[in-house]
Write a protein that holds these residues in place. Structure first.
Motif, short mmCIF file in Angstrom:
data_model
loop_
_atom_site.label_atom_id
_atom_site.label_comp_id
_atom_site.label_asym_id
_atom_site.label_seq_id
_atom_site.Cartn_x
_atom_site.Cartn_y
_atom_site.Cartn_z
N ALA A 1 0.81 -1.23 0.00
CA ALA A 1 0.00 0.00 0.00
C ALA A 1 0.84 1.28 0.00
N ALA B 1 -4.73 -6.28 -4.97
CA ALA B 1 -4.45 -4.92 -5.48
C ALA B 1 -3.78 -4.97 -6.85
N ARG C 1 -6.77 1.23 2.42
CA ARG C 1 -6.83 0.32 1.27
C ARG C 1 -7.80 -0.83 1.53
#
Length: 307
Positions: free
Chosen positions: A13, A48, A209
């Motif tokens: 992140a 992600a 996130r």
């Protein structure tokens, strides 16, 4: 040797994808992903995976190229990545690699340690022992068979413990002994660029996130994968915790808090791993593109001067 692999690392992140794209565009080159969980087609939100816009802004490799049922080891990745680098280096002097999976990054940049083949029965028995007696049984066994590696390994990572014990039992020799043997040389140089921020900022970014992932449909993604939860690919933070909710063990709020907590712990381990490399160029996460490029170019000049 005028070929360079720029390896962008850092905790989850922190913004590695963005930096990789900026560097790839600046040097007119391609990106290799070294994120071991982004390899799988069925896992997008929880890993992600770069957005369609990001994927179109620079050529990426090793993104969702495997299925969760495929067996794909770090050794397979090392071979595939080196073969691809040979091809890209025929037309480019610089290639960018992006990823937070330390073992996979090291496999490409410095090579894997070579281990003898061990009967699969050994691993099967160790997995059964773990299921029956828990992680402490593996910890005690490794402490006895290889005290040197026991002091270095993350003793709460069952995969690492089982891998080490597999070699100890299968060869009758300590796992740490194989780590000390020389690795294959690379025909390119490596500049490792690390993204860094205060721990509080990293943790805030992780929490945000996870919230965004949940809003984007992570629970639905986990629900579709629930029947495959025992596969190795799905032993991944973000999925494991939601499987506990979907199986009726935890409530949803607790499962989400566990995702955040375990991701923060993972980020801490990532930083510990990447900080082992002393010549890493560390850059603050809130860099300006021009300043970052200047720093990287200076580091590249220094790298070439070391020839």
């Amino acid at each position: 040797m005028n070929k360079v692999l720029i390896s962008v690392v850092g905790p989850t992140a922190i913004g590695k994808t963005r930096m990789g794209i900026v560097l790839a565009n600046h040097f007119n080159t391609e990106i290799i992903s070294a994120d071991s969980r982004q390899f799988y087609k069925e896992m997008s939100i929880g890993t992600a995976v770069p957005s369609d816009t990001e994927l179109k802004s620079a050529k990426h490799h090793f993104i969702q190229h495997k299925r969760i049922h495929d067996t794909y080891t770090v050794g397979d990745f090392e071979k595939d990545a080196l073969d691809l680098l040979d091809e890209i280096f025929k037309k480019k002097d610089i290639v960018v690699m992006v990823g937070g999976s330390g073992l996979y990054v090291d496999a490409v940049t410095s090579g894997l340690n070579k281990f003898p083949k061990v009967d699969e029965v050994v691993r099967k028995e160790l997995n059964q022992e773990f299921d029956k007696n828990g992680i402490e049984s593996l910890q005690h066994k490794l402490q006895k068979l290889d005290p040197t590696y026991y002091k270095k390994v993350d003793i709460n990572n069952p995969h690492r413990l089982i891998r080490a014990l597999e070699i100890c039992i299968g060869t009758g020799k300590p796992y740490s002994g194989f780590l000390e043997k020389p690795k294959d040389q690379r025909n390119f140089k490596v500049l490792q660029v690390g993204l860094i921020a205060d721990r509080s900022i990293i943790y805030d970014r992780i929490n945000q996130r996870v919230d965004i992932m949940m809003q984007s449909g992570l629970l639905e993604e986990a629900k579709a994968l629930l029947k495959f939860k025992d596969l190795n690919a799905l032993q991944t933070v973000g999925y494991k915790e939601l499987f506990e909710y979907l199986s009726g063990v935890w409530d949803l709020d607790f499962a989400i808090s566990e995702v955040k907590k375990n991701t923060r712990r993972f980020a801490k381990r990532q930083l510990t791993w990447f900080k082992k490399k002393p010549d890493t160029l560390w850059i603050a996460h809130d860099y300006q593109n021009e300043d970052m490029i200047t720093m990287v170019n200076k580091a590249l000049l220094k790298l070439n001067d070391e020839e």
